[in-house]
Write a protein that holds these residues in place. Structure first.
Motif, PDB file in Angstrom:
ATOM      1  N   ASN A   1      33.146  33.848  -9.848  1.00  0.00           N
ATOM      2  CA  ASN A   1      31.876  33.805  -9.113  1.00  0.00           C
ATOM      3  C   ASN A   1      31.247  32.416  -9.042  1.00  0.00           C
ATOM      4  O   ASN A   1      30.058  32.295  -8.793  1.00  0.00           O
ATOM      5  N   THR A   2      32.025  31.372  -9.283  1.00  0.00           N
ATOM      6  CA  THR A   2      31.511  30.009  -9.127  1.00  0.00           C
ATOM      7  C   THR A   2      32.527  29.189  -8.330  1.00  0.00           C
ATOM      8  O   THR A   2      33.727  29.482  -8.324  1.00  0.00           O
ATOM      9  N   TRP A   3      32.053  28.143  -7.691  1.00  0.00           N
ATOM     10  CA  TRP A   3      32.914  27.266  -6.909  1.00  0.00           C
ATOM     11  C   TRP A   3      33.740  26.389  -7.828  1.00  0.00           C
ATOM     12  O   TRP A   3      33.285  25.992  -8.899  1.00  0.00           O
ATOM     13  N   ALA A   4      34.953  26.074  -7.385  1.00  0.00           N
ATOM     14  CA  ALA A   4      35.821  25.140  -8.111  1.00  0.00           C
ATOM     15  C   ALA A   4      36.696  24.426  -7.089  1.00  0.00           C
ATOM     16  O   ALA A   4      36.994  24.969  -6.022  1.00  0.00           O
ATOM     17  N   PHE A   5      37.098  23.196  -7.414  1.00  0.00           N
ATOM     18  CA  PHE A   5      38.053  22.492  -6.570  1.00  0.00           C
ATOM     19  C   PHE A   5      39.439  23.071  -6.831  1.00  0.00           C
ATOM     20  O   PHE A   5      39.797  23.367  -7.966  1.00  0.00           O
ATOM     21  N   SER A   6      40.222  23.197  -5.749  1.00  0.00           N
ATOM     22  CA  SER A   6      41.561  23.764  -5.875  1.00  0.00           C
ATOM     23  C   SER A   6      42.467  23.161  -4.798  1.00  0.00           C
ATOM     24  O   SER A   6      42.218  23.354  -3.606  1.00  0.00           O
ATOM     25  N   GLY A   7      43.476  22.420  -5.214  1.00  0.00           N
ATOM     26  CA  GLY A   7      44.401  21.821  -4.266  1.00  0.00           C
ATOM     27  C   GLY A   7      43.753  20.701  -3.470  1.00  0.00           C
ATOM     28  O   GLY A   7      42.707  20.164  -3.835  1.00  0.00           O
ATOM     29  N   THR A   8      44.380  20.357  -2.327  1.00  0.00           N
ATOM     30  CA  THR A   8      43.847  19.290  -1.485  1.00  0.00           C
ATOM     31  C   THR A   8      43.141  19.824  -0.255  1.00  0.00           C
ATOM     32  O   THR A   8      42.529  19.062   0.491  1.00  0.00           O
ATOM     33  N   SER A   9      43.223  21.136  -0.008  1.00  0.00           N
ATOM     34  CA  SER A   9      42.494  21.778   1.096  1.00  0.00           C
ATOM     35  C   SER A   9      42.522  23.281   0.862  1.00  0.00           C
ATOM     36  O   SER A   9      43.270  23.777   0.012  1.00  0.00           O
ATOM     37  N   ASP A  10      41.702  23.998   1.598  1.00  0.00           N
ATOM     38  CA  ASP A  10      41.741  25.462   1.532  1.00  0.00           C
ATOM     39  C   ASP A  10      41.747  26.020   2.954  1.00  0.00           C
ATOM     40  O   ASP A  10      41.304  25.362   3.891  1.00  0.00           O
ATOM     41  N   THR A  11      42.283  27.214   3.094  1.00  0.00           N
ATOM     42  CA  THR A  11      42.381  27.871   4.392  1.00  0.00           C
ATOM     43  C   THR A  11      41.506  29.118   4.370  1.00  0.00           C
ATOM     44  O   THR A  11      41.576  29.913   3.437  1.00  0.00           O
ATOM     45  N   ILE A  12      40.693  29.275   5.407  1.00  0.00           N
ATOM     46  CA  ILE A  12      39.769  30.398   5.506  1.00  0.00           C
ATOM     47  C   ILE A  12      40.209  31.287   6.656  1.00  0.00           C
ATOM     48  O   ILE A  12      40.425  30.805   7.770  1.00  0.00           O
ATOM     49  N   ASP A  13      40.330  32.575   6.386  1.00  0.00           N
ATOM     50  CA  ASP A  13      40.720  33.584   7.383  1.00  0.00           C
ATOM     51  C   ASP A  13      42.071  33.266   8.017  1.00  0.00           C
ATOM     52  O   ASP A  13      42.365  33.717   9.127  1.00  0.00           O
ATOM     53  N   GLY A  14      42.901  32.456   7.366  1.00  0.00           N
ATOM     54  CA  GLY A  14      44.196  32.101   7.905  1.00  0.00           C
ATOM     55  C   GLY A  14      44.125  31.255   9.168  1.00  0.00           C
ATOM     56  O   GLY A  14      45.123  31.079   9.870  1.00  0.00           O
ATOM     57  N   TYR A  15      42.961  30.711   9.455  1.00  0.00           N
ATOM     58  CA  TYR A  15      42.742  30.046  10.742  1.00  0.00           C
ATOM     59  C   TYR A  15      42.107  28.663  10.594  1.00  0.00           C
ATOM     60  O   TYR A  15      42.495  27.726  11.263  1.00  0.00           O
ATOM     61  N   TYR A  16      41.116  28.541   9.717  1.00  0.00           N
ATOM     62  CA  TYR A  16      40.384  27.294   9.520  1.00  0.00           C
ATOM     63  C   TYR A  16      40.906  26.590   8.268  1.00  0.00           C
ATOM     64  O   TYR A  16      41.065  27.204   7.225  1.00  0.00           O
ATOM     65  N   LYS A  17      41.127  25.291   8.379  1.00  0.00           N
ATOM     66  CA  LYS A  17      41.559  24.486   7.238  1.00  0.00           C
ATOM     67  C   LYS A  17      40.418  23.531   6.872  1.00  0.00           C
ATOM     68  O   LYS A  17      39.965  22.765   7.711  1.00  0.00           O
ATOM     69  N   ARG A  18      39.961  23.623   5.616  1.00  0.00           N
ATOM     70  CA  ARG A  18      38.832  22.796   5.163  1.00  0.00           C
ATOM     71  C   ARG A  18      39.296  21.832   4.079  1.00  0.00           C
ATOM     72  O   ARG A  18      40.056  22.185   3.195  1.00  0.00           O
ATOM     73  N   GLN A  19      38.777  20.603   4.183  1.00  0.00           N
ATOM     74  CA  GLN A  19      39.098  19.588   3.178  1.00  0.00           C
ATOM     75  C   GLN A  19      37.822  18.848   2.799  1.00  0.00           C
ATOM     76  O   GLN A  19      37.063  18.419   3.665  1.00  0.00           O
ATOM     77  N   ILE A  20      37.603  18.713   1.494  1.00  0.00           N
ATOM     78  CA  ILE A  20      36.463  17.973   0.965  1.00  0.00           C
ATOM     79  C   ILE A  20      36.972  16.623   0.478  1.00  0.00           C
ATOM     80  O   ILE A  20      37.876  16.561  -0.352  1.00  0.00           O
ATOM     81  N   SER A  21      36.408  15.545   1.016  1.00  0.00           N
ATOM     82  CA  SER A  21      36.792  14.185   0.597  1.00  0.00           C
ATOM     83  C   SER A  21      35.638  13.570  -0.183  1.00  0.00           C
ATOM     84  O   SER A  21      34.493  13.585   0.285  1.00  0.00           O
ATOM     85  N   ILE A  22      35.932  13.047  -1.352  1.00  0.00           N
ATOM     86  CA  ILE A  22      34.914  12.421  -2.201  1.00  0.00           C
ATOM     87  C   ILE A  22      35.300  10.969  -2.406  1.00  0.00           C
ATOM     88  O   ILE A  22      36.424  10.664  -2.821  1.00  0.00           O
ATOM     89  N   GLY A  23      34.376  10.073  -2.094  1.00  0.00           N
ATOM     90  CA  GLY A  23      34.597   8.644  -2.285  1.00  0.00           C
ATOM     91  C   GLY A  23      33.441   8.039  -3.061  1.00  0.00           C
ATOM     92  O   GLY A  23      32.286   8.389  -2.845  1.00  0.00           O
ATOM     93  N   ALA A  24      33.724   7.141  -3.976  1.00  0.00           N
ATOM     94  CA  ALA A  24      32.695   6.514  -4.807  1.00  0.00           C
ATOM     95  C   ALA A  24      32.013   5.398  -4.030  1.00  0.00           C
ATOM     96  O   ALA A  24      32.668   4.554  -3.421  1.00  0.00           O
TER      97      ALA A  24
END
Length: 197
Positions: free
Chosen positions: A83-106
């Motif tokens: 029930n909490t958010w966590a980073f997992s892999g380099t991207s995630d796929t939602i509904d088998g259709y949308y690919k989301r990627q979070i990029s973090i830069g200092a």
């Protein structure tokens, strides 16, 4: 007899023209209907992608609020774990259709730029993307300036600070405008940092 043949010839030409004009009208109407359906579908897909990109930024903000060290420079996907958010892999796929990627830069030791990108295939020939970005700071770290008040106090000659509409509002309240503090006044119409001596 000749006029009857002419008349029937004109009737045949008129019939062919009528059928051609009717066919063009039907083709135009069907094309407009299909284009409208496709445009509606694309607008819905884009709205969903914007929502998912915003969700990515909010999830990253939640991870930062738990512990700033959760933010690791690089590319990340998101997952819900216990029930909490966590980073997992380099991207995630939602509904088998949308690919989301979070990029973090200092940007600095206690300040990161976070970009949430969502991509999806609009049709056979084209992919579409939505990208949203924000900056996250370690607001719990000592000495972090994240408001007009904190900025005024950091100057060492003021006891407090408030965001106001303009310099006239500063003067009316016995305060002094500090132009460099305006970056901390971004909500509503209050864009001027006024410091209280």
């Amino acid at each position: 007899m000749l006029s009857k043949r002419r008349q029937s010839g004109f009737n045949l030409v008129e019939a062919i023209l009528s059928v051609a004009v009717f066919g063009l009208m039907i083709t135009a109407l069907v094309g407009a209907w299909l284009y409208g359906q496709e445009s509606t579908a694309m607008a819905g897909q884009r709205s969903r992608a914007v929502f998912l990109a915003e969700e990515g930024l909010e999830a990253t903000r939640n991870l930062r609020d738990v512990n700033f060290s959760n933010l690791i420079v690089g590319q990340h996907g998101l997952a819900v774990v216990g029930n909490t958010w966590a980073f997992s892999g380099t991207s995630d796929t939602i509904d088998g259709y949308y690919k989301r990627q979070i990029s973090i830069g200092a940007i600095e030791a206690n300040r990161f730029q976070v970009t949430s990108t969502v991509a999806w295939q609009q049709n056979q020939q084209r992919w579409a993307t939505v990208t949203l970005a924000t900056y996250l700071t370690d607001w719990q770290a000592p000495g972090i300036i994240n408001s007009c008040s904190a900025y005024c106090q950091s100057l060492g000659v003021y006891i407090n600070g408030t965001c106001r509409k303009n310099n006239g509002a500063c003067i009316a309240n016995g305060e002094i405008r500090e132009t460099s503090g305006a970056v901390y006044c971004t909500i509503g119409s209050d864009k001027t940092c006024c410091c209280q001596p």
